[in-house]
Design a protein around this motif. Sequence first.
Motif, short mmCIF file in Angstrom:
data_model
loop_
_atom_site.label_atom_id
_atom_site.label_comp_id
_atom_site.label_asym_id
_atom_site.label_seq_id
_atom_site.Cartn_x
_atom_site.Cartn_y
_atom_site.Cartn_z
N GLU A 50 18.24 -17.81 18.96
CA GLU A 50 18.90 -16.55 18.61
C GLU A 50 20.40 -16.62 18.89
OE1 GLU A 50 15.63 -13.02 18.74
OE2 GLU A 50 16.67 -13.47 20.62
N ARG A 51 20.80 -17.40 19.88
CA ARG A 51 22.23 -17.54 20.15
C ARG A 51 22.95 -18.23 18.99
NH1 ARG A 51 20.84 -18.84 25.59
NH2 ARG A 51 21.06 -21.07 25.13
N GLY B 111 19.92 -12.96 15.60
CA GLY B 111 18.59 -12.37 15.65
C GLY B 111 17.99 -12.17 14.28
N ARG B 112 18.80 -11.79 13.29
CA ARG B 112 18.26 -11.50 11.95
C ARG B 112 17.73 -12.77 11.28
NH1 ARG B 112 20.98 -10.33 6.69
NH2 ARG B 112 19.68 -8.87 5.55
N THR B 113 18.50 -13.86 11.37
CA THR B 113 18.05 -15.10 10.76
C THR B 113 16.84 -15.67 11.49
OG1 THR B 113 20.23 -15.65 9.88
CG2 THR B 113 18.72 -17.48 10.20
N PHE B 114 16.87 -15.60 12.83
CA PHE B 114 15.71 -16.06 13.60
C PHE B 114 14.45 -15.33 13.14
CE2 PHE B 114 12.67 -15.60 17.04
CZ PHE B 114 12.49 -16.92 17.44
N ALA B 115 14.53 -14.02 13.05
CA ALA B 115 13.37 -13.22 12.64
C ALA B 115 12.95 -13.55 11.22
CB ALA B 115 13.69 -11.73 12.78
N GLY B 116 13.91 -13.79 10.33
CA GLY B 116 13.59 -14.12 8.94
C GLY B 116 12.84 -15.44 8.82
N LEU C 259 6.14 -22.28 14.37
CA LEU C 259 6.29 -20.92 14.91
C LEU C 259 6.30 -20.93 16.44
CD1 LEU C 259 3.98 -18.64 12.73
CD2 LEU C 259 6.31 -18.06 13.44
N GLN C 260 5.33 -21.60 17.02
CA GLN C 260 5.21 -21.62 18.47
C GLN C 260 6.38 -22.32 19.11
OE1 GLN C 260 1.37 -23.46 18.93
NE2 GLN C 260 0.24 -21.57 18.49
N ALA C 261 6.84 -23.43 18.51
CA ALA C 261 7.98 -24.16 19.06
C ALA C 261 9.24 -23.31 19.02
CB ALA C 261 8.19 -25.46 18.30
N ARG C 262 9.46 -22.64 17.91
CA ARG C 262 10.64 -21.79 17.80
C ARG C 262 10.56 -20.61 18.77
NH1 ARG C 262 14.21 -21.62 13.82
NH2 ARG C 262 14.06 -19.34 13.70
N GLU C 263 9.36 -20.07 18.97
CA GLU C 263 9.21 -18.96 19.91
C GLU C 263 9.51 -19.41 21.33
OE1 GLU C 263 8.99 -15.20 20.90
OE2 GLU C 263 8.70 -15.87 18.82
N ARG C 264 9.09 -20.63 21.67
CA ARG C 264 9.39 -21.14 23.01
C ARG C 264 10.88 -21.29 23.24
NH1 ARG C 264 4.51 -24.12 22.16
NH2 ARG C 264 5.64 -25.84 21.16
N HIS C 265 11.62 -21.54 22.15
CA HIS C 265 13.07 -21.73 22.25
C HIS C 265 13.83 -20.53 21.67
CE1 HIS C 265 12.66 -25.96 23.50
NE2 HIS C 265 11.66 -26.01 22.63
N GLN D 271 20.77 -23.53 8.24
CA GLN D 271 20.59 -23.60 9.68
C GLN D 271 20.10 -24.98 10.11
OE1 GLN D 271 21.39 -21.38 11.98
NE2 GLN D 271 22.09 -19.85 10.50
N ALA D 272 19.17 -25.54 9.37
CA ALA D 272 18.61 -26.84 9.74
C ALA D 272 19.67 -27.93 9.71
CB ALA D 272 17.47 -27.20 8.79
N TYR D 273 20.53 -27.94 8.68
CA TYR D 273 21.50 -29.01 8.54
C TYR D 273 22.71 -28.82 9.46
CZ TYR D 273 18.83 -29.93 4.27
OH TYR D 273 17.83 -30.19 3.36
N ALA D 274 23.04 -27.58 9.77
CA ALA D 274 24.24 -27.32 10.58
C ALA D 274 24.12 -27.93 11.98
CB ALA D 274 24.48 -25.81 10.69
N ARG D 275 22.92 -27.94 12.53
CA ARG D 275 22.72 -28.44 13.90
C ARG D 275 21.60 -29.47 13.94
NH1 ARG D 275 23.76 -23.25 13.47
NH2 ARG D 275 25.55 -22.40 14.59
#
Length: 269
Positions: A230-231, A235-240, A219-225, A10-14
Amino acid sequence: MPAEVGFYDQAYARFTSELLAEIRRETFGQDIGQTSWVTVEELDRFIGWLALQSSCRVLELACGAGGPTMYLAERTGCHVVGLDNHAQGIALANQLAAERGLGARLQFSCSDAAQPLPFPAEEFDALLCLDSIHHLPGRSGVFRECFRVLKPGGRFVFTDPVVMTGPLSNEELARRSAIGFFLFTPPGLNEAWLAEAGFRVLCVEDASEAPLRISERWLQARERHREALERIEGGRTFAGIQDFLQVVHRLASERRLSRYSYLAEKPAR
């Protein structure tokens, strides 16, 4: 909880997207393309430990997409080689180095740092491995290879973020290692393996504050975004990934899993 949450994929793809750049800024303060617990301030300190001159050749093991590698090359003027076994990360590193005009001083190669290193003996003045040594099986052999490719008097800096300093359940270990292979070790074992390889250990420091602080910000930065992430992640990877960061923070806050930084030297002849 999935066995592996695709953190690096996920990190490298975008990686170059404004969304991930903004999350890195919110997490680390200064975005140099890091995907670990390393801030610019800490990396500058490690560069000082390595005592680099512009004529030095430096090898970074498990460099990922090469953000800190490029920062080191720009900061010091050294020639730097980065190795990683993630083909997508290395392709991205080469692309970014070319875009920044660093091709003459940087070389990235897709290679497994847990295997014999593809370099002759005494090739490098310094070695670096940032929060990745635990991803490499056979660590005592890795240290022997590091010793082999270092010049006499050369220095090796690495961080190990998963030193076991308290009781851990199998469920906690599984969640903490959900992003790939992990080798958890007790205190003192890195020092013993370094000594067996021939190194002189110069410094060992508790650097557990970094994952404690960075995991919370991440965690907080990802939650803000959340909605945007999730798009693209699902949802599953985001939660993981959120679960992974949560367990990092909890184990660091309770000092049951600690991060240490190490400085070792190959004795001069």
